[in-house]
Scaffold this active site. Structure first.
Site, PDB file in Angstrom:
ATOM      1  N   SER A 158     -10.884  46.554  -4.427  1.00  0.00           N
ATOM      2  CA  SER A 158     -10.226  46.923  -5.681  1.00  0.00           C
ATOM      3  C   SER A 158      -8.711  47.037  -5.490  1.00  0.00           C
ATOM      4  CB  SER A 158     -10.830  48.210  -6.231  1.00  0.00           C
ATOM      5  OG  SER A 158     -10.347  48.490  -7.527  1.00  0.00           O
ATOM      6  N   ASP A 161      -4.102  44.658  -9.959  1.00  0.00           N
ATOM      7  CA  ASP A 161      -4.506  45.154  -8.652  1.00  0.00           C
ATOM      8  C   ASP A 161      -5.242  44.031  -7.936  1.00  0.00           C
ATOM      9  OD1 ASP A 161      -6.856  45.180 -10.119  1.00  0.00           O
ATOM     10  OD2 ASP A 161      -7.635  46.990  -9.156  1.00  0.00           O
ATOM     11  N   ASP A 209      -8.319  43.085  -7.244  1.00  0.00           N
ATOM     12  CA  ASP A 209      -9.412  42.316  -7.846  1.00  0.00           C
ATOM     13  C   ASP A 209      -9.190  42.064  -9.336  1.00  0.00           C
ATOM     14  OD1 ASP A 209      -9.915  44.937  -8.674  1.00  0.00           O
ATOM     15  OD2 ASP A 209     -12.090  44.734  -8.513  1.00  0.00           O
ATOM     16  N   ASP A 236      -9.015  43.821 -12.027  1.00  0.00           N
ATOM     17  CA  ASP A 236      -9.667  44.501 -13.146  1.00  0.00           C
ATOM     18  C   ASP A 236      -8.760  45.571 -13.745  1.00  0.00           C
ATOM     19  OD1 ASP A 236      -9.842  46.385 -11.120  1.00  0.00           O
ATOM     20  OD2 ASP A 236     -11.971  46.833 -11.431  1.00  0.00           O
TER      21      ASP A 236
END
Length: 387
Positions: free
Chosen positions: A41, A179, A181, A183
């Protein structure tokens, strides 16, 4: 991971390096039984773990995640297949195009704004140029050369300093930071000011309300959202429902009540008309759409949502089971919280909560000034340290 899946008889479609929300979308689009992502993440690569989505594109329930973990940690072998029952591995490198088509379809043609996009040396590095290049934007890209270990390293939505300076110095209309990933998405106005998730909710929520698209006239946020968002909603006739921290909790409330917009201050913004999870690139497009139609500067748009000074302090506690619960249940802590809330006289708030993932108690205080907030937070930290 793929070897294990195929050994158990599953077919695996390899999507390559793409954003987490792309996997959620493509799981549904390709009629898969589940979606799996390896990601840290917004954290450094050493924190990589596994995220899973159901066939409907939603994160798994706590109970199902616990069941999977139980199967992984128990002794003994899982049953495997042999011969023709072993699963197949297929290429899904073509599939990202379906996801990008979907995102592009959520907005009309955008104005030729100047934007600077920070890909965090992460998954957006593989998609952002192809997505934003479909519109007449004057876009430049930062941190879009991942090497496997530089993801989120001094860049992206958790390190906005360089982007803020570059947007202001370069005369851009907007800075966009994802960020690792992708999301999450945080934004930077033309003056170098940060537009956090609360402000994104305010801007997009008021626009959706104006166009009759804000179901129930309500936004879903979390208890960490700034008092400024509460004030904005109160003064603009927008309902605000707050859940526990976590985009999963936000989405659960949205699905339960049929709300269309929700998110976190940290940059997870969920538009359920278009996605089953937070999606940074979708958020950027939605904000750009509002910005283009408004004819205003980004700073002017974001100014509708005031921001109270907020201090967040973490207190390390023992890793022993039950310690965090015992601290939170302490009469001394309850009395200290009540005392600090009394000092704020309704012009601020106190939130003390245990971290869901670390041996920490988090203390958050909002007040009219940062000095008042810091003093209150430090008083509570001292109480917690004595427990």
């Amino acid at each position: 991971l793929v070897a294990g899946l195929t050994a158990c008889g599953c077919n695996a479609i390899l999507l390559g390096v793409i954003p987490t929300p792309a996997v959620a979308y493509l799981t549904v689009y390709l009629h898969a039984d589940a979606g799996v992502v390896i990601s840290a993440s917004h954290n450094p690569y050493e924190h990589n773990g596994i995220k899973m989505f159901s066939s409907e594109g939603f994160k798994l329930s706590d109970a199902l995640e616990a069941r999977i973990e139980e199967l992984i940690l128990r002794e003994g072998e899982l049953p495997v297949k042999t011969h023709g029952q072993i699963g197949q591995v297929m290429s899904g490198s073509f599939a990202a195009e379906y996801y990008l088509d979907h995102l592009a379809s959520t907005v009309e043609n955008l104005e030729p704004l100047r934007v600077l996009i920070d890909c965090a040396n992460g998954a957006a590095s593989t998609t952002a140029r192809y997505l934003f290049g479909r519109f007449p934007l004057q876009a430049e890209y930062l941190n879009d050369k991942p090497n496997g270990v530089n993801i989120n390293e001094g860049c992206g939505s958790t390190h906005l300093e360089a982007l803020c300076a570059a947007v202001k110095d370069g005369g851009d209309d907007l800075g966009i930071a994802f960020d690792g990933d992708a999301d999450r998405c945080l934004l930077v106005d033309e003056q170098g000011g940060v537009i956090d998730g609360d402000k994104v909710l305010a801007v997009c929520g008021s626009d959706m309300k104006r166009r009759g698209k804000l179901s129930g006239g309500t936004i879903v946020a979390t208890v960490m959202s700034n008092l400024g968002l509460h004030e904005f909603c109160r003064e603009n006739g927008v309902g605000l429902v707050c859940t526990s921290v976590g985009d999963r909790n936000v989405l659960e409330k949205m699905n339960e009540c049929g709300y269309k917009l929700g998110g976190e201050q940290s940059g997870h913004t969920i538009f359920t008309d278009y996605a089953t999870t937070g999606d940074g690139q979708l958020t950027a497009l939605q904000f750009l759409d509002v910005l283009a139609r408004s004819g205003k500067k980004a700073s002017e748009l974001a100014s509708v949502c005031p921001q109270y000074p907020q201090v967040l302090l973490n207190v390390a506690v023992s890793h022993e089971r039950g310690v965090k619960d015992a601290i939170m249940a302490s009469d001394a802590l309850s009395a200290a919280i009540a005392e600090e809330e009394g000092k704020l006289s309704g012009e601020g708030r106190v939130l003390v909560r245990p971290s869901g993932t670390e041996a920490l108690i988090r203390v958050m205080v909002e007040a009219k000034t940062e000095q008042i907030a810091l003093l209150a937070a430090e008083n509570l930290v001292n109480v917690i340290k004595m427990l």
